[in-house]
Design an enzyme around this catalytic site. Structure first.
Site, short mmCIF file in Angstrom:
data_model
loop_
_atom_site.label_atom_id
_atom_site.label_comp_id
_atom_site.label_asym_id
_atom_site.label_seq_id
_atom_site.Cartn_x
_atom_site.Cartn_y
_atom_site.Cartn_z
N PHE A 1 13.02 4.21 11.91
CA PHE A 1 11.70 3.82 11.43
C PHE A 1 10.95 5.06 10.97
CE2 PHE A 1 7.59 2.09 10.94
CZ PHE A 1 7.85 0.79 10.56
N ASP B 1 7.27 3.60 -2.10
CA ASP B 1 7.49 4.62 -1.08
C ASP B 1 8.91 4.54 -0.53
OD1 ASP B 1 6.88 2.11 -0.04
OD2 ASP B 1 5.85 2.87 1.73
N ARG C 1 -0.14 6.57 7.79
CA ARG C 1 0.04 6.68 6.34
C ARG C 1 -0.42 8.04 5.82
NH1 ARG C 1 1.30 1.54 4.18
NH2 ARG C 1 0.25 -0.22 5.14
N ASP D 1 14.22 -0.87 1.06
CA ASP D 1 14.97 -1.24 2.26
C ASP D 1 16.01 -2.29 1.83
OD1 ASP D 1 15.38 -1.24 5.05
OD2 ASP D 1 14.07 -2.95 5.33
N ASP E 1 3.60 3.39 6.93
CA ASP E 1 2.85 3.13 8.16
C ASP E 1 3.71 2.55 9.28
OD1 ASP E 1 3.28 0.55 6.89
OD2 ASP E 1 1.87 -0.26 8.35
N LYS F 1 0.79 -1.20 0.00
CA LYS F 1 0.00 0.00 0.00
C LYS F 1 0.84 1.27 0.00
CE LYS F 1 -3.37 -2.11 3.14
NZ LYS F 1 -3.86 -2.03 4.54
O1 PRP Z 1 13.21 -3.34 0.02
P1 PRP Z 1 12.39 -4.28 0.86
O2 PRP Z 1 13.14 -4.79 2.07
O3 PRP Z 1 11.80 -5.39 0.06
O4 PRP Z 1 11.22 -3.45 1.52
C1 PRP Z 1 10.46 -2.51 0.83
C2 PRP Z 1 9.02 -2.85 0.86
O5 PRP Z 1 8.54 -2.81 2.21
C3 PRP Z 1 7.48 -1.85 2.31
O6 PRP Z 1 6.24 -2.45 2.16
P2 PRP Z 1 5.49 -3.24 3.35
O7 PRP Z 1 5.80 -4.69 3.23
O8 PRP Z 1 5.81 -2.56 4.63
O9 PRP Z 1 3.96 -3.05 2.95
P3 PRP Z 1 3.07 -1.71 2.78
O10 PRP Z 1 3.59 -1.00 1.55
O11 PRP Z 1 1.69 -2.23 2.58
O12 PRP Z 1 3.21 -0.86 4.01
C4 PRP Z 1 7.71 -0.91 1.14
O13 PRP Z 1 6.52 -0.28 0.71
C5 PRP Z 1 8.25 -1.81 0.08
O14 PRP Z 1 7.23 -2.43 -0.68
N1 GUN Z 2 6.80 2.33 7.44
C1 GUN Z 2 8.03 1.87 7.15
N2 GUN Z 2 8.17 0.82 6.36
C2 GUN Z 2 9.44 0.43 6.08
N3 GUN Z 2 9.88 -0.60 5.31
C3 GUN Z 2 11.22 -0.58 5.38
N4 GUN Z 2 11.65 0.43 6.15
C4 GUN Z 2 10.56 1.06 6.60
C5 GUN Z 2 10.37 2.19 7.46
O1 GUN Z 2 11.30 2.83 7.98
N5 GUN Z 2 9.08 2.54 7.69
#
Ligand code: PRP
Ligand code: GUN
Length: 178
Positions: free
Chosen positions: A151, A99, A164, A102, A158, A42
């Site tokens: 974080f 967004d 968000r 990581d 989120d 999301k």
């Molecule tokens: O580089 P990576 O270690 O693979 O992490 C990055 C992913 O993690 C977060 O999504 P999350 O799984 O938190 O889901 P969300 O977008 O629904 O919050 C972010 O939006 C990426 O999709």
């Molecule tokens: N919300 C959130 N999602 C993440 N996914 C990887 N790093 C982060 C972070 O710092 N915040």
């Protein structure tokens, strides 16, 4: 400011200016291409909405929802598709919108999948880049900001599905998530 937040990293105004810059660059690079913009849900939804309005080209908008296979999956990078694309990537120039990056596992996996499906090109637009946490080598073609390994919440990001909707990007106090 909310009690759980430590520091605002990027204000609404800074975000707006950065998105404008990225949109301009993308508009320049994708002239005469078949642009297919794919947001990863999301977290990307707000950046996606802002970014596509700064791209002055015809384009397709789509979203994909993925999740990693449990906690350990972050270590092998396997990703499960919860919602796939509505259109084919074959012959198209795909721009994946995130967004935050990581470890890089999510994008690497999706990139490989789109290439296998016959995309003409696959590039990434990530608003935030946690470069220190990267586990795989990759080029982030369009990047908003590099951020430290704290974080981060707001602008789509989120903590347990909260925050968000913050219009700015902030760090969370350590005692909240540790
Ligand atoms: O580089 P990576 O270690 O693979 O992490 C990055 C992913 O993690 C977060 O999504 P999350 O799984 O938190 O889901 P969300 O977008 O629904 O919050 C972010 O939006 C990426 O999709
Ligand atoms: N919300 C959130 N999602 C993440 N996914 C990887 N790093 C982060 C972070 O710092 N915040």
């Amino acid at each position: 400011m909310n009690k759980a937040l430590k520091e605002i990293l990027f204000s609404e105004e800074e975000i707006r200016a950065k998105v404008k810059e990225l949109g301009k660059e993308i508009t320049h690079d994708y002239m005469d291409k078949d642009l297919y913009v794919v947001g990863i849900l999301k977290g990307s939804f707000i950046f996606m909405a802002d970014l596509v309005r700064e791209i002055s080209l015809p384009l397709l908008v789509d979203f994909m929802s993925v999740s990693s296979y449990g906690r350990n999956a972050k270590s092998n990078g396997e990703v499960k598709i919860l919602k796939d694309l509505d259109f084919s990537v074959e012959g198209r120039d795909v721009l994946i919108v995130e967004d935050i990056i990581d470890s890089g596992y999510t994008l690497k996996y999706i990139e490989q999948m789109f290439k296998t499906r016959g995309a003409n090109s696959v590039k990434f637009a990530a608003f935030l880049d946690k470069k220190e946490s990267r586990k795989v080598e990759m080029e982030v073609h369009y990047k908003g900001y590099e951020v430290p390994n704290d974080f981060i919440v707001g602008y789509g990001l989120d903590y347990s599905e909260e925050y968000r909707n913050l219009p700015y990007i902030a760090t969370l106090k350590e005692e909240v998530y540790k």
